[in-house]
Design an enzyme around this catalytic site. Structure first.
Site, PDB file in Angstrom:
ATOM      1  N   TRP A   1       0.812  -1.075  -0.165  1.00 51.44           N
ATOM      2  CA  TRP A   1      -0.006   0.170  -0.042  1.00 51.44           C
ATOM      3  C   TRP A   1       0.923   1.524  -0.059  1.00 51.44           C
ATOM      4  O   TRP A   1       0.413   1.968  -0.773  1.00 51.44           O
ATOM      5  CB  TRP A   1      -1.102  -0.200   1.198  1.00 51.44           C
TER       6      TRP A   1
ATOM      7  N   ASP B   1      -1.690   6.441   6.466  1.00 46.72           N
ATOM      8  CA  ASP B   1      -2.607   5.720   6.089  1.00 46.72           C
ATOM      9  C   ASP B   1      -2.840   4.811   7.173  1.00 46.72           C
ATOM     10  O   ASP B   1      -2.028   3.772   7.357  1.00 46.72           O
ATOM     11  CB  ASP B   1      -2.045   4.921   4.559  1.00 46.72           C
TER      12      ASP B   1
ATOM     13  N   LYS C   1     -12.172  -1.683   6.990  1.00 46.73           N
ATOM     14  CA  LYS C   1     -11.559  -2.614   8.084  1.00 46.73           C
ATOM     15  C   LYS C   1     -11.786  -2.574   9.262  1.00 46.73           C
ATOM     16  O   LYS C   1     -12.317  -3.549  10.150  1.00 46.73           O
ATOM     17  CB  LYS C   1     -10.056  -2.447   7.645  1.00 46.73           C
TER      18      LYS C   1
HETATM   19  C1  LIG Z   1      -7.294  -1.659   2.321  1.00 49.51           C
HETATM   20  C2  LIG Z   1      -6.270  -0.905   2.185  1.00 49.51           C
HETATM   21  C3  LIG Z   1      -6.015   0.460   1.278  1.00 49.51           C
HETATM   22  C4  LIG Z   1      -7.068   0.415   0.015  1.00 49.51           C
HETATM   23  O1  LIG Z   1      -8.267   0.841   0.429  1.00 49.51           O
HETATM   24  P1  LIG Z   1      -9.326   1.024  -0.645  1.00 49.51           P
HETATM   25  O2  LIG Z   1     -10.418   1.500   0.278  1.00 49.51           O
HETATM   26  O3  LIG Z   1      -9.828  -0.344  -1.269  1.00 49.51           O
HETATM   27  O4  LIG Z   1      -8.937   1.993  -1.519  1.00 49.51           O
HETATM   28  C5  LIG Z   1      -5.056   1.374   1.405  1.00 49.51           C
HETATM   29  N1  LIG Z   1      -4.127   1.010   2.433  1.00 49.51           N
HETATM   30  C6  LIG Z   1      -4.269   0.109   3.290  1.00 49.51           C
HETATM   31  C7  LIG Z   1      -3.134   0.117   4.437  1.00 49.51           C
HETATM   32  C8  LIG Z   1      -5.307  -0.813   3.156  1.00 49.51           C
HETATM   33  O5  LIG Z   1      -5.173  -1.589   4.191  1.00 49.51           O
END
Ligand SMILES: *Cc1c(COP(=O)(O)O)cnc(C)c1O
Length: 365
Positions: A106, A176, A200
């Site tokens: 990511w 993030d 999540k």
């Molecule tokens: C799942 C995830 C993403 C992507 O998220 P989307 O909502 O599918 O764009 C980005 N960063 C991390 C750390 C993730 O776990």
């Protein structure tokens, strides 16, 4: 095997388990929200009923994370992934540089997007160890003139997590937190911007939470599309356009559930206990299960491991599936196994998985 209440042992990486009391409440309120004769989904986003839901979600998040008034909370769309572009669009002005700490897939994606807009550089990378660890703060390379430093707090695919964030002084720290927000406490004041897709730890997919320090709103580029501007969403309390109302309602209910069970402190305690059950099964297996992350960098949210060969992994996953465990496959890019033990995953489910792991080992050593 399905449990008596017909809920599976859901270890999905995202979208993932939601707290059962939240689902039950949503079901109860679905047809007739607060005696209004309609679902919350059918309310206008400009009406008082929805407005209260919207503002309560903001207040709850402020309360749970102790967010001071110099931050703005935004509910956006486009997932964590759109933030990969929105951040450099807003802040990576001509001639400025931004550092990216590369700790997994990511953060690599975020880095690639930033390079499309401006001068993004690698502040550190753990690719050499196949992303098994989080770099030490003193290994990070950045400069006080940088426009920001970006990191990924929890690496969903590799199963590593930051424990102590760097003090970046005048350089805004951007994180993030898609896969670990609200799972352990952190000091919001260290950050200029935090973002997290909801699916999540916060609710269903479709909402992205952005927490941004107000002074950054004024420093952003103005020559970008309106929908990409944090300042527009901030000025309109995330109601510049139609927000994902049902997702925000669900997010608010997940936040209420965290408050009801005792807040971040209780959630942290539970997450530590849950993860320990599974890490113990790995560590006590003497190499039957091979943890991917270095112990000091282990994630409380995504527990990644392999077995000695792919055939045995397949057997493990097939038998786990028969026992009612869902979502234990590793990410398609790395293989192996992964148990995602997000906030809403109950202790009992982790206990059941841990027991299954001991049992499977005894039969297959
Ligand atoms: C799942 C995830 C993403 C992507 O998220 P989307 O909502 O599918 O764009 C980005 N960063 C991390 C750390 C993730 O776990």
């Amino acid at each position: 095997m399905i449990q008596t209440n017909e809920r599976t042992y859901n270890f999905n990486a995202g979208p993932s388990a939601l707290p059962q009391p939240v689902l039950e409440r949503a079901q109860q309120e679905l047809l007739n929200f607060q005696d209004t004769g309609m679902s919350i989904m059918e309310h206008s986003h400009r009406g008082a009923v929805y407005e209260e839901v919207h503002n309560k979600a903001i207040t709850r998040l402020k309360d749970l994370l102790s967010i001071p008034d110099d931050y703005e909370i935004l509910f956006l769309q486009g997932g964590g992934s759109l933030q990969f572009s929105m951040i450099p669009m807003n802040f990576l002005q001509n001639g400025k540089k931004a550092g990216y700490v590369l700790t997994g897939a990511w953060s690599e994606k975020a880095f690639s997007e930033a390079k499309l807009f401006g001068d993004a550089f690698e502040a550190a990378s753990t690719k050499g160890s196949n992303y098994r660890h989080i770099p030490k703060n003193e290994e990070l390379i950045y400069d006080s003139s940088d426009t920001y430093l970006h990191l990924t707090s929890n690496n969903t695919i590799f199963g590593t997590q930051w424990r102590e964030y760097p003090d970046t002084g005048s350089v805004p720290l951007i994180a993030d937190m898609s896969s670990d927000i609200l799972s352990i406490p952190f000091d919001i004041n260290k950050f200029g911007l935090i973002y997290a897709g909801a699916q999540k730890n916060l609710g269903p997919s479709g909402v992205t939470v952005v927490i941004i320090r107000k002074d950054l709103l004024e420093k952003a580029n103005s020559n970008i599309p309106t929908m990409m501007k944090y300042s527009i969403h901030a000025k309109n309390n995330s109601l510049y356009h139609t927000p994902p109302t049902f997702g925000i309602y669900m997010l608010g209910e997940v936040l209420r559930w965290i408050q009801d069970i005792g807040g971040l402190k209780e959630i942290t305690k539970r997450n530590e206990e849950k993860a320990k059950l599974i890490y113990d099964a790995i560590d006590e297996s003497k190499g039957f299960y091979i943890g991917h992350a270095e112990p000091a960098s282990r994630s409380l949210m995504n527990i990644t491991f392999r077995l000695r060969n792919e055939d045995l992994e397949k057997k493990f996953l097939t038998e786990a599936c028969k026992e009612g465990f869902v979502g234990l496959n590793g990410h398609r890019s790395v293989g192996g196994c992964r148990a995602s033990t997000y906030n809403a995953v109950p202790y009992e489910n982790c206990k059941a998985l841990s027991e299954f792991m001991y049992h499977f080992k005894n039969l297959n050593e």
